[in-house]
Design an enzyme around this catalytic site. Structure first.
Site, PDB file in Angstrom:
ATOM      1  N   HIS A 171       0.819  -1.223   0.000  1.00  0.00           N
ATOM      2  CA  HIS A 171       0.000   0.000   0.000  1.00  0.00           C
ATOM      3  C   HIS A 171       0.849   1.268   0.000  1.00  0.00           C
ATOM      4  CE1 HIS A 171      -4.070  -1.737   0.707  1.00  0.00           C
ATOM      5  NE2 HIS A 171      -3.319  -2.782   0.996  1.00  0.00           N
ATOM      6  N   ASP A 175       3.523   9.415  -1.129  1.00  0.00           N
ATOM      7  CA  ASP A 175       2.341   8.672  -0.692  1.00  0.00           C
ATOM      8  C   ASP A 175       2.130   7.520  -1.653  1.00  0.00           C
ATOM      9  OD1 ASP A 175       0.085   8.210   0.880  1.00  0.00           O
ATOM     10  OD2 ASP A 175      -0.573  10.293   0.789  1.00  0.00           O
TER      11      ASP A 175
END
Ligand code: GDG
Length: 460
Positions: free
Chosen positions: A157, A365
């Protein structure tokens, strides 16, 4: 049909609306196969024996839940130490914040071994296993060492950094070798996949069969970029809840004469919060017409507070927002509303709808779901503007956002001004394109795409 087994550090109850899109989507996939969800219970047992957490079995509808407790030493070394003190900072390019204390990796490995032992006893021969995130990189290798032959996939992730950053982790070769025990590894972005390909090409001289197939250590691995999405319909439905609508009305009333800019994230150094506050200060300095009007609401929900870097960041943000309010604030207007608390999920859509501009400006991110949530609930006739960091994984998909380099404070301020001044037709056009993309590539598309790739032809 094979049973799906999902393994993640924390598990959510898919029946609770607070669970969030990921838990809901995985929950749906699990419900349809009567699957199993395995992970840490969230409980830390003071003084327990390392590597010997108790297993708890339960149910959420048709989904079987299996959770394991951690003793305080395992929590310290596996969770705080290695996962969040080494892997999280390095994978977000922050070598300066990594604590390479040699003791942590032992705990990380021990907990992965323990999870593998607990899980192996629950597995059936034709299960499909989907492991999530950086806490559990060596899990498949541990399962394979115990003789498990099921299909096992892994999804990262968070970003995968370039090879030379990854190579700073003393155990990088062990970690990356562990990935080859999976049949499929999924990344959030093409950039992450490219880093992986370069790493295995250079560091382990893997045979790069094609863009997605890599052979090394006598094993073959498929790797794919598959950006995670949100459940657009679920989140839009949430925007029609009473709590969300109350929030929207309350914000519109209170800020009728102001223009709201909004940031929502966990308080984390990867999210670029100090840089964002500095850019907002420059917006007020360089474009004084915003004084008395532009208001930044920054929600920074508490996260990993016992890790030092997080406590320091909290102080920095309090001092920055205090200084901006002190320098620019007036009796009837405070430019920054900094809130270090969690906002109920049901209220978030209303907040997104009240904002004229969303600031999603992480330094790095994996994906960033806030950007997608903001787009999902805008009024198509009068939508807000998304300012998005080019260093968020979401930037590959969301080209119609106003993209910024968050390190470039003055250009970011300029872009904030451009967002505040954007004409309605331009806002509509950009929003339409963004909404189409997040609908096409939503969380169900992501989940199905990963599972189809995992159960597809074996890599060999
Ligand atoms: C990791 C990766 C990747 C935030 N504040 C509150 C709140 N949130 C919710 C948001 C959103 C979620 O938390 C945050 O997701 P992000 O994707 O933005 O970021 P991470 O937590 O860092 O997630 C990231 C993600 O995994 C999925 O793969 O996109 O790159 O870092 O849903 O709405 N929710 C509530 N109150 C808050 O104050 N209820």
């Amino acid at each position: 049909m094979s049973r799906l087994v999902v393994v993640s550090n924390r598990i959510g109850d898919p029946r609770k609306p607070s669970a969030g899109g990921l838990a809901v989507a995985l929950g749906q996939a699990l419900q349809s196969t009567g699957g199993l969800w395995f992970g840490w219970s969230g409980k830390v047992v003071e003084g327990g024996t390392p590597g010997e957490g108790e297993l708890h079995l339960g149910h959420a509808g048709r989904v079987q839940l299996a959770t394991v407790d951690l003793c305080s030493e395992d929590h310290r070394s596996y969770y705080l130490g290695y996962s969040n003190g080494v892997l999280w900072p390095v994978f977000h390019y922050r070598l300066d914040l990594a604590d390479f204390d040699a003791g942590f990796v032992g705990g990380y490995r021990r907990v992965n071994q323990m999870f593998a032992h607990r899980l192996a006893n629950l597995l059936r021969p034709d299960d499909i296993i989907w492991v999530h995130d950086y806490h559990l990189i060596p899990l498949a290798a541990e399962l394979r060492a115990m003789g498990c032959r099921q299909r096992i996939g892994f999804f990262l992730h968070i970003p995968l950094p370039p090879p030379l950053i990854l190579a700073a982790i003393p155990e990088h070769d062990w970690l990356m070798r562990s990935l080859f025990a999976y049949d499929l590894v999924g990344f959030q972005s093409q950039a992450d996949l490219a880093h992986f390909s370069r790493y295995v090409g250079h560091e382990v001289a893997a045979d790069v069969v094609d863009d997605h197939t890599f052979r090394a250590f006598g094993m073959t691995l498929r790797a794919q970029a598959l950006p995670i999405g949100i459940d657009v319909d679920e989140f839009s439905a949430l925007s029609r809840s009473r709590e969300s609508q109350d929030m929207f009305r309350q914000m519109r009333l209170e800020y009728a004469r102001r223009r709201l800019l909004l940031g929502v994230e966990r308080l984390d150094y990867s999210k670029g919060l100090p840089q964002r506050l500095r850019a907002f200060r420059q917006l007020l300095q360089n474009y004084p017409e915003n004084i008395g009007s532009a208001t930044l609401i920054q929600i920074a929900s508490p996260s990993r507070e016992s890790v030092d870097a997080y406590a320091n960041l909290r102080q920095e943000l309090e001092s920055l927002s205090g200084a901006i309010n002190g320098d620019f604030g007036e009796l009837d207007w405070m430019p920054v509303r900094y809130i270090h608390r969690n906002v109920a999920r049901r209220r978030l859509p209303g907040l997104y709808q009240a904002a004229r501009v969303a600031l999603v400006t992480p330094l790095r991110d994996g994906m960033n779901l806030v950007a997608k949530e903001f787009v999902a609930v805008q009024d198509p006739g009068d939508p807000g503007v998304l300012v998005l960091s080019r260093f968020a994984g979401a930037a590959e998909q969301l080209a119609e956002a106003l993209q910024v380099n968050p390190y470039d404070i003055s250009r970011t301020a300029e872009t904030m001004q451009r967002a505040l001044q954007m004409t309605q037709p331009e806002r509509q056009e950009r929003h339409q394109a963004l909404l189409r993309r997040i609908r096409e590539q939503d969380v169900h598309w992501w989940c199905q795409g990963f599972l189809d790739a995992l159960v597809g032809p074996a890599a060999g």
